[in-house]
Design a protein around this motif. Structure first.
Motif, mmCIF file in Angstrom:
data_model
loop_
_atom_site.group_PDB
_atom_site.id
_atom_site.type_symbol
_atom_site.label_atom_id
_atom_site.label_comp_id
_atom_site.label_asym_id
_atom_site.label_seq_id
_atom_site.Cartn_x
_atom_site.Cartn_y
_atom_site.Cartn_z
ATOM 1 N N MET A 66 -21.532 4.335 -5.863
ATOM 2 C CA MET A 66 -22.143 4.049 -4.562
ATOM 3 C C MET A 66 -21.146 4.171 -3.416
ATOM 4 O O MET A 66 -21.545 4.216 -2.247
ATOM 5 C CB MET A 66 -22.775 2.648 -4.592
ATOM 6 N N ASN A 67 -19.864 4.229 -3.724
ATOM 7 C CA ASN A 67 -18.836 4.373 -2.691
ATOM 8 C C ASN A 67 -18.431 5.831 -2.463
ATOM 9 O O ASN A 67 -17.364 6.109 -1.933
ATOM 10 C CB ASN A 67 -17.596 3.550 -3.056
ATOM 11 N N ARG A 68 -19.321 6.749 -2.840
ATOM 12 C CA ARG A 68 -19.106 8.172 -2.597
ATOM 13 C C ARG A 68 -20.215 8.704 -1.693
ATOM 14 O O ARG A 68 -21.257 8.068 -1.520
ATOM 15 C CB ARG A 68 -19.097 8.935 -3.923
ATOM 16 N N ASP A 69 -20.020 9.893 -1.165
ATOM 17 C CA ASP A 69 -20.905 10.385 -0.109
ATOM 18 C C ASP A 69 -21.861 11.486 -0.560
ATOM 19 O O ASP A 69 -22.328 12.273 0.246
ATOM 20 C CB ASP A 69 -20.080 10.876 1.089
ATOM 21 N N PHE A 70 -22.201 11.507 -1.872
ATOM 22 C CA PHE A 70 -23.108 12.563 -2.313
ATOM 23 C C PHE A 70 -24.383 12.050 -2.964
ATOM 24 O O PHE A 70 -25.099 12.804 -3.606
ATOM 25 C CB PHE A 70 -22.400 13.532 -3.278
ATOM 26 N N TYR A 71 -24.709 10.784 -2.797
ATOM 27 C CA TYR A 71 -25.931 10.228 -3.385
ATOM 28 C C TYR A 71 -26.759 9.518 -2.336
ATOM 29 O O TYR A 71 -26.214 8.892 -1.416
ATOM 30 C CB TYR A 71 -25.600 9.216 -4.476
ATOM 31 N N LYS A 72 -28.067 9.532 -2.520
ATOM 32 C CA LYS A 72 -28.948 8.815 -1.596
ATOM 33 C C LYS A 72 -28.776 7.310 -1.707
ATOM 34 O O LYS A 72 -29.165 6.576 -0.805
ATOM 35 C CB LYS A 72 -30.402 9.196 -1.822
ATOM 36 N N TRP A 73 -28.195 6.835 -2.818
ATOM 37 C CA TRP A 73 -27.948 5.404 -2.969
ATOM 38 C C TRP A 73 -26.510 5.021 -2.603
ATOM 39 O O TRP A 73 -26.090 3.890 -2.824
ATOM 40 C CB TRP A 73 -28.256 4.944 -4.392
ATOM 41 N N GLY A 74 -25.768 5.946 -2.044
ATOM 42 C CA GLY A 74 -24.415 5.634 -1.617
ATOM 43 C C GLY A 74 -24.387 5.001 -0.233
ATOM 44 O O GLY A 74 -25.276 5.224 0.591
ATOM 45 N N GLY A 75 -23.361 4.216 0.023
ATOM 46 C CA GLY A 75 -23.216 3.606 1.334
ATOM 47 C C GLY A 75 -23.205 4.606 2.472
ATOM 48 O O GLY A 75 -23.848 4.386 3.509
ATOM 49 N N PRO A 76 -22.498 5.748 2.333
ATOM 50 C CA PRO A 76 -22.486 6.725 3.421
ATOM 51 C C PRO A 76 -23.877 7.257 3.763
ATOM 52 O O PRO A 76 -24.116 7.628 4.914
ATOM 53 C CB PRO A 76 -21.579 7.835 2.876
ATOM 54 N N ALA A 77 -24.791 7.318 2.801
ATOM 55 C CA ALA A 77 -26.142 7.807 3.063
ATOM 56 C C ALA A 77 -27.088 6.705 3.532
ATOM 57 O O ALA A 77 -28.259 6.968 3.821
ATOM 58 C CB ALA A 77 -26.711 8.450 1.800
ATOM 59 N N ASN A 78 -26.581 5.472 3.605
ATOM 60 C CA ASN A 78 -27.397 4.322 3.988
ATOM 61 C C ASN A 78 -26.784 3.577 5.176
ATOM 62 O O ASN A 78 -26.712 2.347 5.200
ATOM 63 C CB ASN A 78 -27.571 3.391 2.789
ATOM 64 N N ASN A 79 -26.321 4.359 6.152
ATOM 65 C CA ASN A 79 -25.810 3.794 7.403
ATOM 66 C C ASN A 79 -24.673 2.797 7.188
ATOM 67 O O ASN A 79 -24.575 1.790 7.889
ATOM 68 C CB ASN A 79 -26.943 3.134 8.198
ATOM 69 N N LYS A 80 -23.835 3.083 6.180
ATOM 70 C CA LYS A 80 -22.664 2.247 5.888
ATOM 71 C C LYS A 80 -23.048 0.807 5.540
ATOM 72 O O LYS A 80 -22.254 -0.118 5.708
ATOM 73 C CB LYS A 80 -21.676 2.256 7.061
#
Length: 334
Positions: A163-177
């Protein structure tokens, strides 16, 4: 046979990019009708955290023992045939059989290729956090929990990994940090499983060792759901030139005094010569010197759609020999 759709990670194709966990596929797996670790040498620079002596939930941590397993998907073989090949090569079944499922998949009550000597680990893909936190997925989650109740056997659940990577819809980067949103979602799913009576599920929280972007808000510590919600602290990592210690020491130092540690997804790029077998041998020794590590799960495949890399344990005879030496060490459960 599995029908798999790529979920992410174009970075594997670029050898110059530090490697993250190889990530994953939609699965339609058919659902059919005490030896102690070696002590840490004084002054070695190894992690000094006092390890846990118990834990793991429904899949308990056994001090002095390590469950060695794998995600096995080999070109030209069914899942069952690939797992059987590894059983014959290693002289024992995988202690953990790792498979991937999408958020809307029907989780398996049984899988014919998981022997009674193996524990199934499900990596269950997540949606955006709001889809969990707004309650709209409660029935889906409850159905998944009921499937686990029906399964009855102790099962490892690795929800929304890396979840701390930027390539998944469930990652923090894809969820407005929104790292707190991840925590809320994890806790909600955990609560619903508990309410449904899925006490046979052991929860694996599993960030990647290397956050991307590497910013303070995205540090894996900010995604930790809390000790009450985590049975195993897992970490994934795929090495290029990094040693096991460079990848995993910090995570170990952070969580080993609180939770059993799982290396939940791991492999290494073969840079020619003896680099891969030497890395496996180093990983073997790293585990033995870190007594809170209770499980390690190899990414054993040559079928990843965006990678030319052969992650198999038998990509070379020397690599297989190094892996067999690790597998046959008394520290690893047979």
């Amino acid at each position: 046979m599995n029908r798999r759709n790529l979920l992410g990670l174009g970075a594997l194709a670029a050898a110059s990019v530090p490697l993250a966990a190889c990530q994953k596929y939609r699965s339609t797996d058919a659902v059919p009708p005490v030896v102690s670790h070696s002590p840490v040498p004084s002054g070695s620079g190894e992690a000094a955290a006092t390890p846990v002596t118990e834990g793991g939930g429904a899949v308990p941590f056994e001090p002095g023992r390590v469950m060695l397993g794998a995600y096995v998907d080999l070109k030209g073989r069914s899942v069952s045939a690939g797992i059987d090949l590894r059983r014959r090569q290693l002289g024992r079944p995988e202690r953990i059989v790792h498979r991937y499922f999408s958020w809307t998949d029907k989780l398996p009550v049984s899988l014919g290729y998981v022997s009674n000597k193996s524990t199934l680990m499900l990596s269950w893909r997540g949606p955006e956090y709001k889809v969990v936190n707004n309650g709209s997925s409660d029935k889906l989650i409850a159905r998944a929990a009921q499937r686990m109740v029906d399964r009855k056997k102790p099962t490892l659940m690795r929800w929304a990994w890396d979840m701390n990577r930027d390539f998944y819809k469930w990652g923090g980067p894809a969820n407005n940090k929104d790292t707190e949103g991840y925590i809320q979602a994890f806790r909600r799913i955990h609560r619903i499983f508990r309410e449904e009576g899925a006490d046979n599920v052991s929860w694996v929280w599993s960030p990647n060792w290397n956050s991307r972007p590497s910013e303070d808000w995205n540090a894996y510590k900010n995604y930790y759901p809390g000790d009450e919600y985590v049975d195993w602290a897992g970490v994934s990592g795929f090495a290029q030139t990094q040693s096991p210690g460079e990848m995993f020491d910090e995570f170990y130092e952070t969580y080993a005094a609180r939770k059993p540690i799982m290396i939940s997804e791991v492999s290494v790029i073969d840079r020619g010569g003896n680099t891969k077998p030497e890395w496996i041998a180093g990983f073997h020794e790293w585990i033995k010197s870190h007594p809170a590590v209770g499980a390690a799960v190899w990414f054993d495949t040559d079928t990843h759609p965006t990678s030319r890399e052969n992650w198999r344990i038998d990509s070379t005879a020397a690599a297989l020999a190094a892996y067999k030496a690790m597998s046959s060490d008394p520290v690893f459960i047979g």
